[in-house]
Motif scaffolding. Structure first.
Motif, PDB file in Angstrom:
ATOM      1  N   ALA A 135      26.753  11.101  31.229  1.00 43.31           N
ATOM      2  CA  ALA A 135      27.396  12.016  30.273  1.00 43.31           C
ATOM      3  C   ALA A 135      26.511  13.252  30.130  1.00 43.31           C
ATOM      4  N   VAL A 136      26.597  14.129  31.129  1.00 46.11           N
ATOM      5  CA  VAL A 136      25.697  15.279  31.190  1.00 46.11           C
ATOM      6  C   VAL A 136      25.816  16.148  29.945  1.00 46.11           C
ATOM      7  N   GLY A 137      27.044  16.467  29.534  1.00 44.33           N
ATOM      8  CA  GLY A 137      27.250  17.344  28.378  1.00 44.33           C
ATOM      9  C   GLY A 137      26.653  16.763  27.113  1.00 44.33           C
ATOM     10  N   LEU A 138      26.863  15.458  26.912  1.00 43.42           N
ATOM     11  CA  LEU A 138      26.342  14.802  25.716  1.00 43.42           C
ATOM     12  C   LEU A 138      24.819  14.752  25.742  1.00 43.42           C
ATOM     13  N   TYR A 139      24.260  14.497  26.908  1.00 42.97           N
ATOM     14  CA  TYR A 139      22.808  14.458  27.065  1.00 42.97           C
ATOM     15  C   TYR A 139      22.200  15.805  26.661  1.00 42.97           C
ATOM     16  N   GLU A 140      22.753  16.894  27.200  1.00 46.93           N
ATOM     17  CA  GLU A 140      22.230  18.222  26.892  1.00 46.93           C
ATOM     18  C   GLU A 140      22.439  18.567  25.421  1.00 46.93           C
ATOM     19  N   GLN A 141      23.597  18.184  24.877  1.00 51.07           N
ATOM     20  CA  GLN A 141      23.899  18.456  23.471  1.00 51.07           C
ATOM     21  C   GLN A 141      22.899  17.753  22.555  1.00 51.07           C
ATOM     22  N   THR A 142      22.543  16.535  22.918  1.00 51.46           N
ATOM     23  CA  THR A 142      21.575  15.767  22.126  1.00 51.46           C
ATOM     24  C   THR A 142      20.204  16.436  22.131  1.00 51.46           C
ATOM     25  N   LEU A 143      19.716  16.771  23.325  1.00 61.49           N
ATOM     26  CA  LEU A 143      18.400  17.392  23.427  1.00 61.49           C
ATOM     27  C   LEU A 143      18.364  18.728  22.687  1.00 61.49           C
ATOM     28  N   ASN A 144      19.457  19.509  22.804  1.00 62.26           N
ATOM     29  CA  ASN A 144      19.494  20.804  22.123  1.00 62.26           C
ATOM     30  C   ASN A 144      19.496  20.638  20.609  1.00 62.26           C
ATOM     31  N   ALA A 145      20.192  19.594  20.110  1.00 64.74           N
ATOM     32  CA  ALA A 145      20.222  19.350  18.663  1.00 64.74           C
ATOM     33  C   ALA A 145      18.835  18.971  18.150  1.00 64.74           C
ATOM     34  N   PHE A 146      18.110  18.166  18.914  1.00 60.76           N
ATOM     35  CA  PHE A 146      16.751  17.800  18.516  1.00 60.76           C
ATOM     36  C   PHE A 146      15.822  19.011  18.573  1.00 60.76           C
ATOM     37  N   LYS A 147      15.993  19.846  19.592  1.00 59.36           N
ATOM     38  CA  LYS A 147      15.171  21.049  19.692  1.00 59.36           C
ATOM     39  C   LYS A 147      15.416  21.976  18.508  1.00 59.36           C
ATOM     40  N   ALA A 148      16.689  22.070  18.093  1.00 61.35           N
ATOM     41  CA  ALA A 148      17.030  22.908  16.935  1.00 61.35           C
ATOM     42  C   ALA A 148      16.387  22.368  15.664  1.00 61.35           C
ATOM     43  N   ALA A 149      16.132  21.052  15.634  1.00 51.77           N
ATOM     44  CA  ALA A 149      15.487  20.427  14.473  1.00 51.77           C
ATOM     45  C   ALA A 149      13.967  20.451  14.586  1.00 51.77           C
ATOM     46  N   GLY A 150      13.455  21.114  15.633  1.00 53.94           N
ATOM     47  CA  GLY A 150      12.013  21.285  15.763  1.00 53.94           C
ATOM     48  C   GLY A 150      11.313  20.284  16.651  1.00 53.94           C
TER      49      GLY A 150
END
Length: 218
Positions: free
Chosen positions: A115-130
Motif C-alpha cells: 500500500a504505497v500511498g498509505l505508507y507514504e501518508q503515514t510517514l508524512n503524518a509522523f514527520k508533520a508531528a515532528g
C-alpha cells in the motif's frame, strides 16, 4: 447443484468482524452461488481483475489501477492507526501517545509495496508531528507485526482493527497529533456487472451502516 460463482479477495483481519455473517446471509438468499474467498497481494489483485479471476475485492483501494481496469470503488469504512507496543513497555498503559515522545524509537510498519500511498501518508503524518520514523521492519501480515513487536524489535504502526487479534505480548495505544484515514473499500467491475456481483454489492450497501458501527474505534 451450484449455478453461479462469486470470488472475493479479502483483507482477512479487516473484514473478519462482519464478512462471515454477510456471506452467510448472501448464501441463504442465493444458495446456488459458490462463494470463494482469496487472499492476494495488491499486485495479485490487479492481475486477477485483468484476468477476470475475481469479482470483488474488499481491501485497501487499488487506486492507480482502478480506472484503467474500469473498477468501481465503494467505501465501506475508514479505520485509523494505533501504536503497537510491547506489553512491558513503560508507555503500554497510557491512553494515548504523541509521536514526538517516541522520536528515538524504531518502528515496524506494513510492507510499502502492499500500500504505497498509505505508507507514504503515514510517514508524512509522523514527520508533520515532528518525527521522522526509522523503519526497522516491514512485515506483510498483522500477525507477524505482533510477533515482532512482542519480541521487542520495534514499535508497530497498524490499523485499529489489529486490536481484534489476540495478543498477550502487545498493547495498543491511540496516537495523538496524527490523523490518517485507512479506507476499506469494495472494488468491482461494474460494466457489465454480473447478477451475482450486483446481489452482493447491494447486500453490502444495505449493511454498511451496521458494519461501520461494528468496526468503530470508539
Amino acid at each position: 447443484m451450484k449455478q453461479g460463482s462469486l470470488a472475493l479477495v479479502i483483507s482477512a483481519q479487516r473484514v473478519r468482524i462482519f464478512l462471515p455473517d454477510l456471506v452467510r446471509q448472501h448464501s441463504v438468499s442465493h444458495p446456488n452461488v459458490q462463494v470463494t474467498l482469496l487472499d492476494l497481494t495488491v499486485h495479485g489483485q490487479q492481475q486477477a481483475f485483468k484476468n477476470n479471476d475475481i469479482d470483488i475485492a474488499l481491501t485497501s483501494p487499488i487506486s492507480d489501477a482502478a480506472q484503467p481496469m474500469g473498477l468501481k470503488t465503494e467505501l465501506i469504512y475508514n479505520d485509523e492507526f494505533v501504536l503497537v507496543l510491547p506489553q512491558d513497555h513503560h508507555l503500554a498503559n497510557v491512553p494515548s501517545i504523541a509521536p514526538i515522545v517516541l522520536r528515538d524509537s524504531t518502528f515496524i510498519v506494513f510492507k510499502r509495496e502492499e500500500a504505497v500511498g498509505l505508507y507514504e501518508q503515514t510517514l508524512n503524518a509522523f514527520k508533520a508531528a515532528g518525527v521522522t520514523p526509522v523503519i526497522s521492519s516491514q512485515p506483510r501480515s498483522m500477525q507477524t507485526l505482533l510477533v515482532e513487536v512482542g519480541a521487542g524489535l520495534g514499535i508497530g504502526i497498524a490499523p485499529h482493527c489489529i486490536k481484534r487479534l489476540v495478543s498477550n505480548t502487545c498493547a495498543f495505544v491511540k496516537i495523538n497529533d496524527v490523523s490518517v484515514s485507512i479506507p476499506l473499500v469494495a472494488q468491482y467491475k461494474h460494466s457489465p456487472m454480473s447478477p451475482t456481483v450486483s446481489s452482493f454489492v447491494n447486500l453490502l450497501a444495505e449493511r454498511k451502516s451496521e458494519i461501520q458501527r461494528l468496526v468503530s474505534p470508539q
